[in-house]
Enzyme design. Structure first.
Site, PDB file in Angstrom:
ATOM      1  N   GLY A   1     -25.425   3.467  -2.166  1.00  0.00           N
ATOM      2  CA  GLY A   1     -25.703   4.136  -0.910  1.00  0.00           C
ATOM      3  C   GLY A   1     -24.489   4.264  -0.001  1.00  0.00           C
ATOM      4  O   GLY A   1     -24.259   5.316   0.606  1.00  0.00           O
TER       5      GLY A   1
ATOM      6  N   GLN B   1     -33.652   3.881   1.984  1.00  0.00           N
ATOM      7  CA  GLN B   1     -34.915   3.145   2.108  1.00  0.00           C
ATOM      8  C   GLN B   1     -36.126   4.022   1.811  1.00  0.00           C
ATOM      9  O   GLN B   1     -37.213   3.498   1.568  1.00  0.00           O
ATOM     10  CB  GLN B   1     -35.047   2.566   3.524  1.00  0.00           C
ATOM     11  CG  GLN B   1     -34.032   1.493   3.852  1.00  0.00           C
ATOM     12  CD  GLN B   1     -34.207   0.226   3.017  1.00  0.00           C
ATOM     13  OE1 GLN B   1     -35.224   0.019   2.348  1.00  0.00           O
ATOM     14  NE2 GLN B   1     -33.192  -0.637   3.033  1.00  0.00           N
TER      15      GLN B   1
ATOM     16  N   SER C   1     -29.958   4.834  -3.419  1.00  0.00           N
ATOM     17  CA  SER C   1     -29.363   3.669  -4.070  1.00  0.00           C
ATOM     18  C   SER C   1     -30.321   3.113  -5.109  1.00  0.00           C
ATOM     19  O   SER C   1     -31.531   3.034  -4.864  1.00  0.00           O
ATOM     20  CB  SER C   1     -29.073   2.610  -3.004  1.00  0.00           C
ATOM     21  OG  SER C   1     -28.680   1.409  -3.624  1.00  0.00           O
ATOM     22  N   GLY C   2     -29.793   2.707  -6.257  1.00  0.00           N
ATOM     23  CA  GLY C   2     -30.635   2.243  -7.355  1.00  0.00           C
ATOM     24  C   GLY C   2     -31.373   0.945  -7.069  1.00  0.00           C
ATOM     25  O   GLY C   2     -32.552   0.814  -7.389  1.00  0.00           O
TER      26      GLY C   2
ATOM     27  N   CYS D   1     -27.800 -14.851  14.117  1.00  0.00           N
ATOM     28  CA  CYS D   1     -27.293 -16.002  13.376  1.00  0.00           C
ATOM     29  C   CYS D   1     -27.250 -15.768  11.874  1.00  0.00           C
ATOM     30  O   CYS D   1     -26.552 -16.472  11.165  1.00  0.00           O
ATOM     31  CB  CYS D   1     -28.124 -17.225  13.679  1.00  0.00           C
ATOM     32  SG  CYS D   1     -27.524 -18.072  15.138  1.00  0.00           S
TER      33      CYS D   1
END
Lengths: 354, 400
Positions: free
Chosen positions: B72, B180, B200-201, B326
């Site tokens: 991506g 996504q 993206s794979g 955090c």
């Protein structure tokens, strides 16, 4: 996932002394919800003896913030106010077996809460001098504010000096350009204020960082003294900007200018060092082997390991295995091993992974 | 106890069928598709099949509109840089405040180093794009618009089909980061004006290190990776053939399971959300609840911090994710939640559960059981927690 020690995990999962302390006469509150970290430290101090008889905390924050807070309450209980003021954030981190570099600020928060609580007990006002800025050096967890102050107070004009005073850039040196930028910017304003001459001010690009790494090495020559309790200090996570901030009791000129709390000062301006002992090759190899053996448990605790492969003159070949393989911090581990070996043997050595 | 994996927006388990499809391309089918012999020919055919499988999943008109990349981030970089290079007379770009760093970091870099004017369109409290600001930013000076199809943190969907039409009207190229969205909602590119799309794979049960960029036929394209003539000269470098085959298989499986994704997976997500909201006070769902991915649930709990939640969930065998500062090593909480003006009191305590077709009813039960005592424990430790309902000042029901 952060690499927390078992002790950090234990103090997070089963925090001791959590909650409100009724009748507290020393309360320190630091942090803010907006920063994601806040700590309210409550102490019960015996006015006659000045002994902290009880300590409790409330913390909003991540796992290591909660663990650091809880550890702090354990550390201070039974101590006098004077003893407590002598504590540094490094003591909190050490108590927990070290913190990841990005998490050292959690121990600083504990240190500040303690200072604030003592000031509150004495009826003084505590000023939070904690300057936050972008994290510049990730290996040693040094932020921009710390670097800026060290430059200004100590009139630093070279990246090497910044490394000596703050440790920023002492590891992987990926942050070199960041250090350069801060240095050039602060130097410029110092020229304007008449603190340094225009000629002395640092110009970006005037130092070759490849040369710098080698130059920075002598600072790691310390007294050849073995102290296993301090081997953790070879780990970058435990070896961070540890000098105390100006406290209520004994204000130091600056946090970074103050000597490191452990061992001799490492300032390049004070190069007095004992001569390195003469070792035979066999003695040297044996000493290196023994030093590495003593380091291994700490690497193993992180799921890694290290073994001595060969010693060729001043070059020590080691093999990293386990979690060390492919770890982004492997180069830091290597420099930590080197620092430890140099400290133990008292001679300059190069450590290369094979 | 079996771990409960609810972090599928971070990455997914590679489907065993995908692994099986890939394996021969490491061993017997190791050829280079560019080679002029039988070893190359067979592999070339496999790459073509994968291209067709992907074409079908995203509804592209032609299979040659698919360019395989490393993922991506590369696709996003390739699309935006190509558009700016292909249209040097246009020196502006438009994106949103809630994009992935693959776009936002590049935009900031372009602004700093090339003087590209970047319009960052804000979002409202539910994460919806400010359409008026978008229209105001559009002009013939804009080379490329890059707006995500679905947000990774909240699942909020953007009206990219409409946005693309508006971009087309001023002659700007429209790129969407659909990393996504692909495999989670039906996509039919041929019926839209979208010029480029990144996927993206590893977000759809495929392998990591493989992705694709859709480039509509006729769109001027300048390759990011210079090299050989692979991918019709649009992406140099010998093809990652096992990865490509795996991505193709993953696309085929995603298409087969699309119905399951938008029905069963959605109902799992909804049940989890309802269960948590009922049991935990001072908690709300972030994002556009009516218009989001069927698999994503982002829940903000007031007065506690996300990393602490994740550590305790992890101990209960539950994997989730957080927009908390955090977990990333920075001091600021998620830029997405901040862009939505989610108050600091809650942004640090936002937890994302993201489902996949591999999740079950039992997973939901486990979280519903484990989460309330965790939140209670952390609130007991928090100096800000005054008890349920006693801190209305900071609690903004607008997000509920």
């Amino acid at each position: 996932m952060w690499d927390y020690t078992d002790k950090v995990k234990d103090y997070f999962f089963n925090p001791k002394n959590a909650g409100v302390l009724a009748g507290a006469n020393a309360v320190g509150e630091v942090g803010a919800i907006s920063c994601g970290d806040a700590l309210k430290l409550m102490l019960k101090v015996n006015p006659a003896t000045e002994v902290i008889e009880e300590a409790r905390f409330q913390t909003f924050g991540c796992g290591s913030a909660i663990a650091s807070s809880s550890a702090l309450t354990e550390i201070v209980t039974g101590k006098t106010i004077g003893e407590a003021l002598a504590l540094t954030n490094q003591d909190i981190a050490d108590f927990l077996g070290g913190l990841p570099p990005e998490k050292m600020h959690c121990s600083v928060m504990g240190y500040e809460a303690l200072q604030a609580a003592v000031a509150n007990y004495r009826g003084e006002e505590w000023h939070d001098d904690h300057e936050e800025g972008a994290l510049v050096c990730k290996c040693f967890g040094v932020d921009e504010g710390v670097i800026e102050r060290a430059i200004r107070v100590n009139k630093l004009t070279t990246p090497e000096q910044v490394t000596f005073y703050t440790k920023a850039g002492g590891g992987c040196l990926t942050c070199f350009e960041g250090i350069e930028q801060v240095l050039a910017r602060v130097n410029d304003s110092m020229v304007e204020d008449g603190l340094i001459t225009a000629e002395a001010a640092y110009r970006i690009g005037s130092v070759d960082p490849r040369a710098m790494k080698a130059k920075a090495q002598p600072k790691q020559l310390r007294q050849p003294k073995v102290d296993i309790d301090r081997v953790m200090a070879a780990r970058p996570s435990a070896d961070v900007t540890a000098a105390p901030a100006p406290g209520a009791a004994a204000p130091a000129p600056t946090r970074m200018a103050a000597p490191a709390p452990r061992g001799p000062a490492v300032s390049p301006l004070a190069p007095s060092r004992p001569a390195a002992p003469k070792l035979t090759t066999l003695q040297k190899i044996k000493a290196i082997e023994a030093a590495i053996e003593r380091l291994r448990p700490y690497l193993k605790a992180d799921g890694g390991d290290c073994e001595l492969v060969d010693v060729d003159g001043d070059t020590v070949q080691v093999k990293l295995s386990g979690a060390c393989v492919g770890c982004q911090m492997a180069s830091v581990t290597i420099s930590g091993v080197r620092e430890k070996l140099i400290e133990t043997l008292g001679i300059p050595l190069k450590v290369v992974p094979v | 106890m079996k771990p409960v994996y609810l972090d599928n927006n971070a990455t997914t388990r590679v489907d065993p069928q995908v692994v099986a499809a890939m394996l021969p391309y490491f061993t017997e089918q190791f050829g280079n598709p560019s080679s002029m012999h039988a070893f190359g020919a067979e592999v070339g055919g496999a790459v073509k099949r994968a291209r067709k499988q992907l074409q079908s999943l995203i509804g592209a008109e032609f299979d040659h509109e698919i360019v395989f990349t490393s993922g991506g981030t590369e696709s996003d970089n390739a699309a935006i840089l190509s558009a700016l290079e292909a249209m040097p007379e246009r020196t502006e770009m438009i994106t949103s405040a809630v994009e992935h760093p693959a776009v936002l970091a590049l935009a900031a870099h372009l602004e700093k180093t090339r003087g590209i004017k970047v319009h960052i369109i804000p979002v409202d409290a539910k994460g919806r794009l400010d359409r008026d600001a978008y229209r105001a930013a559009l002009s013939t000076r804009v080379a490329v618009v890059s707006i995500m199809w679905a947000n990774n943190e909240t699942g909020t969907l953007f009206p990219v089909v409409d946005l693309a039409e508006e971009a087309k009207a001023v002659g700007a190229l429209f790129h969407t980061d659909a990393v996504q969205a692909v495999g989670k909602i039906p996509i039919d590119l041929k019926s839209t004006a979208i010029d480029m799309l990144s996927l993206s794979g590893h977000k759809l049960h495929g392998p990591k290190g493989i992705g694709a960029l859709y480039v509509r036929r006729g769109v001027r394209f300048r390759s990011l990776i210079k090299g050989g003539q692979q991918e019709r000269g649009r992406r140099g470098g010998t093809e990652n053939t096992p990865g490509i085959v795996g991505l193709g298989k993953a696309a085929e499986l995603a298409e087969l399971n699309m119905h399951d994704e938008v029905t069963r997976v959605r109902s799992l997500r909804d049940r989890l959300e309802k269960g948590l909201l009922q049991r935990i006070p001072n908690t709300f769902v972030t994002g556009d609840a009516d218009n989001r991915l069927p698999n994503t649930c982002n829940i903000a709990c007031e007065f506690i911090e996300g990393e602490a939640i994740l550590l305790l969930l992890n101990r209960a065998g539950i994997a989730a994710s957080s927009g908390s500062a955090c977990t990333s090593g920075s001091l600021e909480p998620s830029h997405v939640l901040r862009a939505m003006s989610v108050p600091y009191t809650a942004a640090h305590g936002a937890t994302r559960f993201s489902f996949s077709r591999e999740n079950t009813d039992e997973d939901v039960d486990r979280v519903i059981e484990a989460m309330p005592p965790i939140i209670e424990k952390l609130r007991d430790l928090s100096p800000f927690w005054q008890g349920a309902g006693e801190a209305p000042a900071a609690f903004k029901p607008v997000y509920a």
